[in-house]
Design an enzyme around this catalytic site. Structure first.
Site, PDB file in Angstrom:
ATOM      1  N   LYS A  23       0.838  -1.207   0.000  1.00 45.94           N
ATOM      2  CA  LYS A  23       0.000   0.000   0.000  1.00 45.94           C
ATOM      3  C   LYS A  23       0.872   1.257   0.000  1.00 45.94           C
ATOM      4  CE  LYS A  23      -2.971   0.549   3.557  1.00 45.94           C
ATOM      5  NZ  LYS A  23      -2.874   1.841   4.257  1.00 45.94           N
ATOM      6  N   SER A  24       1.883   1.276   0.857  1.00 41.85           N
ATOM      7  CA  SER A  24       2.732   2.477   0.949  1.00 41.85           C
ATOM      8  C   SER A  24       3.414   2.763  -0.383  1.00 41.85           C
ATOM      9  CB  SER A  24       3.807   2.274   2.022  1.00 41.85           C
ATOM     10  OG  SER A  24       3.217   2.164   3.284  1.00 41.85           O
ATOM     11  N   ARG A  28       2.843   5.935  -3.259  1.00 37.18           N
ATOM     12  CA  ARG A  28       3.983   6.764  -3.670  1.00 37.18           C
ATOM     13  C   ARG A  28       4.255   6.643  -5.170  1.00 37.18           C
ATOM     14  NH1 ARG A  28       4.208   5.600   1.635  1.00 37.18           N
ATOM     15  NH2 ARG A  28       5.471   6.869   3.054  1.00 37.18           N
ATOM     16  N   GLY A  96      -5.071   7.682   5.341  1.00 36.91           N
ATOM     17  CA  GLY A  96      -4.241   8.659   6.043  1.00 36.91           C
ATOM     18  C   GLY A  96      -2.973   8.967   5.266  1.00 36.91           C
ATOM     19  N   SER A 168       7.109   8.814  12.487  1.00 39.63           N
ATOM     20  CA  SER A 168       6.029   8.714  11.500  1.00 39.63           C
ATOM     21  C   SER A 168       6.581   8.894  10.097  1.00 39.63           C
ATOM     22  CB  SER A 168       4.965   9.778  11.774  1.00 39.63           C
ATOM     23  OG  SER A 168       4.107   9.890  10.647  1.00 39.63           O
ATOM     24  N   GLN A 170       4.753   9.003   7.544  1.00 43.50           N
ATOM     25  CA  GLN A 170       3.856   9.903   6.816  1.00 43.50           C
ATOM     26  C   GLN A 170       4.307  11.348   6.997  1.00 43.50           C
ATOM     27  OE1 GLN A 170      -0.118   8.936   8.083  1.00 43.50           O
ATOM     28  NE2 GLN A 170      -0.127   6.999   6.969  1.00 43.50           N
ATOM     29  N   ASP A 316       1.851  -1.311  11.752  1.00 48.54           N
ATOM     30  CA  ASP A 316       0.532  -1.719  11.252  1.00 48.54           C
ATOM     31  C   ASP A 316       0.197  -3.166  11.605  1.00 48.54           C
ATOM     32  OD1 ASP A 316       0.113   0.769  10.180  1.00 48.54           O
ATOM     33  OD2 ASP A 316       0.834   0.232   8.185  1.00 48.54           O
ATOM     34  N   LYS A 343      -4.694   5.422  14.627  1.00 49.18           N
ATOM     35  CA  LYS A 343      -4.745   4.776  13.302  1.00 49.18           C
ATOM     36  C   LYS A 343      -6.201   4.779  12.812  1.00 49.18           C
ATOM     37  CE  LYS A 343      -0.385   4.000  12.932  1.00 49.18           C
ATOM     38  NZ  LYS A 343       0.363   4.771  11.929  1.00 49.18           N
ATOM     39  N   ARG A 393      -7.619  -3.704   9.386  1.00 51.89           N
ATOM     40  CA  ARG A 393      -6.645  -4.620  10.015  1.00 51.89           C
ATOM     41  C   ARG A 393      -7.225  -5.308  11.249  1.00 51.89           C
ATOM     42  NH1 ARG A 393      -2.444  -3.652   6.615  1.00 51.89           N
ATOM     43  NH2 ARG A 393      -1.977  -1.487   6.157  1.00 51.89           N
TER      44      ARG A 393
HETATM   45  C1  S3P Z   1       2.518   4.689   6.256  1.00 54.77           C
HETATM   46  C2  S3P Z   1       3.060   4.997   7.463  1.00 54.77           C
HETATM   47  C3  S3P Z   1       2.522   4.529   8.747  1.00 54.77           C
HETATM   48  C4  S3P Z   1       1.524   3.401   8.579  1.00 54.77           C
HETATM   49  C5  S3P Z   1       0.580   3.629   7.436  1.00 54.77           C
HETATM   50  C6  S3P Z   1       1.335   3.812   6.135  1.00 54.77           C
HETATM   51  C7  S3P Z   1       3.131   5.227   5.020  1.00 54.77           C
HETATM   52  O1  S3P Z   1       1.890   5.611   9.389  1.00 54.77           O
HETATM   53  O2  S3P Z   1       0.788   3.203   9.766  1.00 54.77           O
HETATM   54  O3  S3P Z   1      -0.314   2.529   7.307  1.00 54.77           O
HETATM   55  O4  S3P Z   1       2.845   4.719   3.919  1.00 54.77           O
HETATM   56  O5  S3P Z   1       3.959   6.154   5.141  1.00 54.77           O
HETATM   57  P1  S3P Z   1       2.732   6.609  10.330  1.00 54.77           P
HETATM   58  O6  S3P Z   1       3.901   7.017   9.560  1.00 54.77           O
HETATM   59  O7  S3P Z   1       1.815   7.759  10.644  1.00 54.77           O
HETATM   60  O8  S3P Z   1       3.070   5.813  11.549  1.00 54.77           O
END
Ligand code: S3P
Length: 439
Positions: A23-24, A28, A96, A168, A170, A316, A343, A393
């Protein structure tokens, strides 16, 4: 529309499975492909609701994107300054990652934007990105720190040197993306390592950044050059099967082509500390990301004190790790995981409630949980009903609990499983879980 899972006890896990794309990395690939010069070809893309939200946002911003078609996506990049503003709000759905990274990327545009999300995302904290972006000169407005988020155009962003108060990826990624549009240098320092897909992928797009210890440094204004991206299977989705096959009697499962970036493998380290049997087969590097096949077999798990430094590397995976802890001998203690409270749901409260509903002695703490394991063999969960609070999840974690349950489990509100793991029910059923979805 609400959907739910009915899961019967007595399932197993065997054979080979390839879980959907990361997913991440999928988010991107669209973001960076869109602001690159040239055409980016993506394979293995996650066709889940979250990554599709990101895709729809960039289409709305004027990027031509073909697909997804069996994981293939073609992004016709418009360059750093080629996005076009729109008057309607951009919908990030449940994601998020989409919202926080977009805030950074949109902060440097010459047009304003409004970002909205679903009920869960609308409750999630955005000051963690709005505040440091404000220091860069961005104009970001939230509703008491939460979405909707309005981003007004500003003449220039300035690079800053920012020490993040929380671990984080993110936040780090949001500031790096804003840094691409900033004058001078942006330096982001994290208190503990978090996933580094943004840094790796930017390097793949030809951007020069310096990584020194806990800091990333980049100079604004660098163009991205289109590239090809092969998205590995998501270790966060594989995690359900890593735990499932560890706790189920007689299990032997091969998980194919899983991303094992060291900033994501906390789940492997924690499960191994608990006594899991996981072998990495044929480790290789694909497009700058390490990948392997993972063979997992049943094991007698032991309770542990989870080392806090592993928490951000498995952030996660805690819902399903709590299920593993219930199926271990002895006590498991998780600390330093307060991020779980913000989360898709409050994963400490929601998991503790669910575990207790199934007869487990689980005590939530402000930053984690204490779980008394009920032993490595035989049924440990009673039959019961779980409120997933629409958190993908949580729903998938409790589906795995069926492997050690004394009776059927009913898991409500499962529609959002498709945000990260489309096809979960058929894949899990094919591997031996006795799961059905009804609506
Ligand atoms: C993610 C970072 C994580 C993770 C999320 C995906 C990302 O969050 O929990 O599911 O793709 O950068 P945080 O960076 O806020 O912990």
């Amino acid at each position: 529309m609400t959907r739910h899972f009915e899961v019967q006890p007595g399932g197993g896990l065997t054979g080979r499975v390839r879980v959907p794309g990361d997913k991440s990395i999928s988010h991107r690939s669209i973001m960076l492909g869109s602001i690159a010069e040239g055409t980016t070809h993506v394979s293995g893309f996650l066709e889940g609701a979250d990554a599709l939200s990101t895709m729809n946002v960039f289409r709305a911003l004027g990027v031509r994107i073909e697909g997804p078609d069996q994981g293939r996506v073609t992004v016709h990049g418009v360059g750093l300054h080629g996005l076009r503003g729109v008057s309607h709000p951009l919908d990030c759905g449940n994601a998020g990652t989409a919202m926080r990274l977009l805030i950074g990327l949109l902060a440097g545009q010459k047009f304003g934007s409004t970002l909205i999300g679903d009920e869960s995302l609308s409750k999630r904290p955005m000051r963690r990105v709005a505040d440091p972006l404000g220091r860069m000169g961005a104009s970001i407005h939230t509703v008491e720190g939460r979405p909707p988020v309005r981003i007004e155009p500003v003449p220039t962003l300035r690079g800053i040197d920012y020490v993040m108060p929380m671990a984080s990826a993110q936040v780090k990624s949001s500031l790096i993306l804003a840094g691409l549009y900033a004058e001078g240098e942006t330096v982001v320092t994290e208190p503990a390592p978090t996933r580094d897909h943004t840094e790796r992928m930017l390097e793949g797009f030809g951007v020069r950044l310096t990584r020194e210890g806990a800091s990333v440094r980049l100079r604004g204004g660098q163009p991205l050059r289109a590239t090809d991206i092969d998205v590995p299977a998501d270790i966060s989705s594989a995690a359900f099967f890593l735990v499932g096959a560890s706790i189920a009697a007689g299990a032997d499962l091969l998980l194919e082509h899983v991303g094992i970036n060291p900033t994501r493998t906390g789940i492997l380290d924690i499960l191994k500390l608990m006594g899991a049997s996981i072998d990495l087969i044929n480790p290789r590097t694909v497009g700058g990301e390490p990948v392997a096949d993972l063979r997992v077999r049943s094991a007698s798990l032991r309770g542990i004190a989870v080392p806090p430094e592993l928490v951000p590397l498995a952030i996660d995976e805690f819902p399903v790790l709590f299920i593993a802890a219930a199926c271990a001998s002895g006590r498991t203690v998780v600390t330093g995981a307060e991020e779980l409270r913000v989360k898709e749901s409050d994963r400490i409260a929601v998991m503790a409630d669910g575990l207790r509903a199934l007869g487990i002695d689980a005590t939530p703490t402000p930053d984690g949980m204490v779980i008394e394991g009920r032993g490595a063999t035989g049924p440990v969960f009673s039959a019961g009903s779980i409120a997933s609070h629409g958190d993908h999840r949580i729903a998938m974690a409790f589906a795995m609990a069926s492997l050690r349950a004394a009776g059927p489990l009913h898991i409500d509100d499962t529609l959002n499983v498709a945000t990260s793991f489309p096809g979960f029910v058929s894949l899990a059923a094919g591997a031996g879980l006795k799961i059905a979805e009804a609506g």
